[in-house]
Each structure stands twice: as structure tokens, then as C-alpha cells.
Design an enzyme around this catalytic site. Structure first.
Site, PDB file in Angstrom:
ATOM      1  N   CYS A 106       0.796  -1.232   0.000  1.00 10.61           N
ATOM      2  CA  CYS A 106       0.000   0.000   0.000  1.00 10.61           C
ATOM      3  C   CYS A 106       0.827   1.281   0.000  1.00 10.61           C
ATOM      4  O   CYS A 106       0.308   2.352  -0.299  1.00 10.61           O
ATOM      5  CB  CYS A 106      -0.923   0.012   1.205  1.00 10.61           C
ATOM      6  SG  CYS A 106      -1.864  -1.506   1.401  1.00 10.61           S
ATOM      7  N   HIS A 376      -8.620   3.260  -3.136  1.00 12.77           N
ATOM      8  CA  HIS A 376      -7.262   2.867  -2.728  1.00 12.77           C
ATOM      9  C   HIS A 376      -6.613   1.992  -3.805  1.00 12.77           C
ATOM     10  O   HIS A 376      -6.505   0.777  -3.655  1.00 12.77           O
ATOM     11  CB  HIS A 376      -7.359   2.122  -1.397  1.00 12.77           C
ATOM     12  CG  HIS A 376      -6.059   1.676  -0.811  1.00 12.77           C
ATOM     13  ND1 HIS A 376      -4.829   2.183  -1.197  1.00 12.77           N
ATOM     14  CD2 HIS A 376      -5.794   0.739   0.162  1.00 12.77           C
ATOM     15  CE1 HIS A 376      -3.880   1.578  -0.498  1.00 12.77           C
ATOM     16  NE2 HIS A 376      -4.433   0.703   0.326  1.00 12.77           N
ATOM     17  N   CYS A 406      -0.880   2.482   6.379  1.00 11.69           N
ATOM     18  CA  CYS A 406      -0.527   1.139   6.825  1.00 11.69           C
ATOM     19  C   CYS A 406      -0.181   0.315   5.596  1.00 11.69           C
ATOM     20  O   CYS A 406      -0.492   0.686   4.465  1.00 11.69           O
ATOM     21  CB  CYS A 406      -1.674   0.513   7.613  1.00 11.69           C
ATOM     22  SG  CYS A 406      -3.233   0.387   6.714  1.00 11.69           S
ATOM     23  N   GLY A 408       0.086  -3.781   4.066  1.00 10.85           N
ATOM     24  CA  GLY A 408      -0.177  -5.205   4.208  1.00 10.85           C
ATOM     25  C   GLY A 408       1.087  -5.983   4.519  1.00 10.85           C
ATOM     26  O   GLY A 408       2.157  -5.680   4.004  1.00 10.85           O
TER      27      GLY A 408
END
Length: 420
Positions: A106, A376, A406, A408
Site C-alpha cells: 500500500c 485505494h 498502513c 499489508g
């Protein structure tokens, strides 16, 4: 150890020849995967669009002077490296310019921008482009979980190793349960995201950062059957924003990931398609090329931190303090915050943990909404957030801003930027 990073607000705000400055930061619209007007568009087509727009926004820069292009991408075949370089050459950046892709899930877009900044800071290059691209419509078949994986890892005795492939929705549920984030709070946060994004869109606040995409679009029904003929379209706006979002509507949605859970399709980020790109160079280079007046900001440092994979959403709450310590800043020294809304659960937890609830109320955290409303597109999100941060800092008259998300598998990343 010597470092190009300056510490303390006074030093960070100073203009120095060695600064890594930003001349443009642009993005495509972000649209819903499988439904939105970019669903039939290739990720490299989106990249070509935003790279072409970057050249157009900087007409006094010879494309041959761009030495390297780094692009975040998570899902594309072969990591997007071949198609991405083809797109770069296709729009007029010559073969003498090198190209690479970055995958830190991300945060890939922010990672690419950081990598290019590091290349400039160390003297490896003088000018580069960092950004991201993603078509989740085309490449989200496995839901970002590896299909062909060493069995020993799936059956590992180390729980944290096994948890790296835990579905993201379950990590959201873990954060909500462990840190007391209620369904009501998540739904209210999601509605706020949509309301802020809808207001910003109505007031034209995204116009400065978005470049239109000319593409083709085939409408389909709920069964995926074609409706009418394929047509040419020009996509100019994000299409995931729900202008009528309400608490009542959110409350009707069922848990998406776990029976009796609290994370739903409404209070989670959208699966999306889009791309973004940022042009960076050393300040002394900009001065030598007569581009000083085109400088809109600068990169001032990035930090990344690890956490448990099964609660990966807490990443910003770890990465941001590390960034502040690294740059010698206090929370109150930061004017604007863009914190990715992967899930309302983790966004709320991070804001509480960081003491940013007042800033949220004041419109200094995600003032134009976030990924719950906008979407996203994994590889592009970090670069998309920067494209939105800089014009909003200008609008609010703020000097410093942080982009954070954040990641993954259990990480957080945060980058500091200064407006000029």
C-alpha cells in the site's frame, strides 16, 4: 552518520541548494474497479496519461534531463516493469532515462517518491519522477494473496509468518476488537470521509491535482453482460464518492469479513483504479535550469516501521512517531495530515493513538476525504495522497504536511513534505 535530512522545524523550512524539491504532483481520477469509467483502462495507460501531463506541466524541462523514473505498482504482471517503461517511452521520455518499479504494497507510491528523493540526495541522479499506477479491475483476481506459495510458509510454526497472508479485512477486525473501535464510530468516520470528499469535489478542490484520462468504456450490467456499444470517454472526476452517504445507510450494511464483525464495504477503502506522478529534482538543479519559480514543495524525510501482520492497520501509529523523531519535529509542527483510510477501524485507532482527534475536527486530517470515499489503488495511493496534500496545504496556508499509510504484511510508512 551524516544525512541530508535536516532536523527541527527552523532548519527544515530553510531553502538550501541540496533540497529535494517538487515541481509537480499530479494524479488521474480514482474510479471504482469493475464499475467505474477507468475499468477498461490499462494501468500503463493510466501511467502514460499522468507522465504526459507531468511533461506538459513542466514545458521548460527537456524530458531528456529526467534521469530515472520509479513507479509503485503492486498487482501488475511482471511487476509492471516492462509495460511501465513502454509507457514512459511512449509519451516522449527517451530511452536514456531509466525506469523501475517498486512494490511495498500500500505504500508503493510513497516508496517510489522516497527512493527517487534518496537517489537525488546521494547524487546518483539530479532529476527523477516518482509515482504509482494500479488497475485493480484487471489485476485483483487473487485479492492480493499469492496463489503459488511455498507450503512451508502456509504451515509455518511462526504465527507472524502465516499471518502475512491473512485477508486485510480480518486484520481490520483485529484492530477494532483489540483497541475498542466500535461499529458506530467506524460508520460515522466513513460518512465523514464521503461528506468531505463530496464537498471538496463540489467546490473544485480536486481540480488542481487531477488530469483527465481519455479512454474507452464499456457499460455492463450486474451480471457482467455488455450494455450498448463501447464508447470513448474523458474521465475527469473520482467516481467512488457517495454524495448521499448517511449513518442510516451505513448501519444497513452487513459485516464483510467476519460474522458479527464491524468492518463493512461502507467503512472500508474502495477497490480502485488510478495513477499518479511527482517530478523531483535538487534545488540547485532547478535554479540552474531556470525553474525556481516552478517549485511547489520539497521532500523532507521518510520513515518506515514494522508491526504484527495480523494488525497491520496500526502501522501509521508506529511510523509517524518514528518520522517525527527522525526529523526533530513535534506533532504540533505538522500543519496537515493525510493518513490513508484502508479501514475506518485502523484510521480511528491511529488518530487516537497519535493524539490527532482535534486536528481531524479542525479539518487538518484528510480534509478532502480519504480512501473510504476516494478509493485505494494500491500502487498509486501514496503518490495520490501527495498530489492532494500539496494543493490543500497551499489552500489552508500550511507549511508542513505528512503522508502516511498502513501496509499489508505489517508495516507503516510516513513521509514529510514542505510547501513553498
Amino acid at each position: 552518520m551524516s544525512t541530508p535530512i535536516r532536523r527541527g522545524l527552523t532548519q527544515i523550512l530553510k531553502k538550501e541548494p541540496s533540497d529535494i524539491v517538487i515541481l509537480s504532483s499530479l494524479r488521474t481520477p480514482i474510479t471504482r474497479s469493475n464499475k467505474g469509467h477507468l475499468k477498461d483502462t490499462y494501468p500503463e495507460q493510466l501511467l502514460a496519461t499522468v507522465l504526459r501531463a507531468t511533461l506538459a506541466a513542466n514545458p521548460n524541462l527537456d524530458p531528456a534531463l529526467i534521469q530515472d523514473v520509479g513507479i509503485g505498482v503492486v498487482l501488475s504482471e511482471l511487476g509492471g516493469s516492462k509495460a511501465g517503461r513502454m509507457a514512459m517511452n511512449h509519451v516522449g521520455i527517451p530511452t536514456t532515462t531509466s525506469f523501475y518499479t517498486v512494490n511495498r504494497a500500500c505504500s508503493s507510491g510513497l516508496s517510489a517518491i522516497t527512493n527517487v528523493s534518496h537517489q537525488i540526495a546521494t547524487g546518483m541522479i539530479d532529476i527523477g519522477i516518482g509515482g504509482g499506477m494500479e488497475s485493480m479491475t484487471r489485476n485483483y483476481g487473487s485479492r492480493a494473496i499469492p496463489v503459488d506459495l511455498w507450503p512451508a510458509l502456509k504451515e509455518s510454526e511462526v504465527k507472524d509468518a502465516r499471518d502475512c497472508i491473512m485477508p486485510m479485512g480480518l486484520t481490520s477486525e483485529n484492530v477494532a476488537e483489540r483497541y475498542g473501535v466500535s461499529r458506530a464510530d467506524q460508520d460515522a468516520f466513513a460518512v465523514m470521509s464521503h461528506q468531505r470528499a463530496a464537498k471538496a469535489q463540489a467546490e473544485g478542490l480536486f481540480d488542481k491535482e487531477i488530469v483527465p484520462v481519455e479512454t474507452t468504456f464499456q457499460e455492463v450490467d450486474r451480471k457482467g453482460q455488455k450494455v450498448g456499444e463501447e464508447r470513448e470517454v474523458t474521465v475527469t472526476k473520482d467516481d467512488g464518492i457517495r454524495t448521499t452517504a448517511s449513518i442510516e445507510g451505513m448501519q444497513k450494511l452487513k459485516p464483510a469479513f467476519k460474522e458479527n464483525g464491524t468492518s463493512t464495504a461502507g467503512n472500508s477503502s474502495q477497490i480502485s483504479d488510478g495513477a499518479a506522478a511527482t517530478l523531483l529534482m535538487r534545488r540547485s538543479t532547478a535554479n540552474e535550469l531556470g525553474l525556481t519559480s516552478s517549485i511547489i514543495g520539497k521532500w523532507a524525510g521518510t520513515q518506515v516501521a514494522g508491526c504484527k501482520p495480523d494488525e497491520m492497520g496500526i502501522g501509521p501509529a508506529i511510523a509517524i512517531p518514528k518520522l517525527l523523531e527522525y526529523t526533530g519535529l513535534k506533532t504540533e509542527d505538522v500543519g496537515l495530515w493525510e493518513i490513508n483510510e484502508a479501514f475506518a477501524s485502523q484510521a480511528i485507532y491511529c488518530l487516537r493513538q497519535l493524539g490527532l482527534e482535534k486536528q481531524l475536527e479542525e479539518g487538518r486530517v484528510n480534509p478532502k476525504g480519504g480512501a473510504i470515499a476516494l478509493g485505494h489503488p494500491l500502487g498509486a495511493t501514496g503518490a495520490r495522497m501527495l498530489a492532494g496534500l500539496l494543493p490543500e496545504m497551499e489552500r489552508q496556508g500550511l507549511q508542513t504536511g505528512v503522508v502516511s499509510m498502513c501496509i499489508g504484511t505489517g508495516m507503516g510508512m510516513a513521509g514529510l513534505f514542505v510547501r513553498e
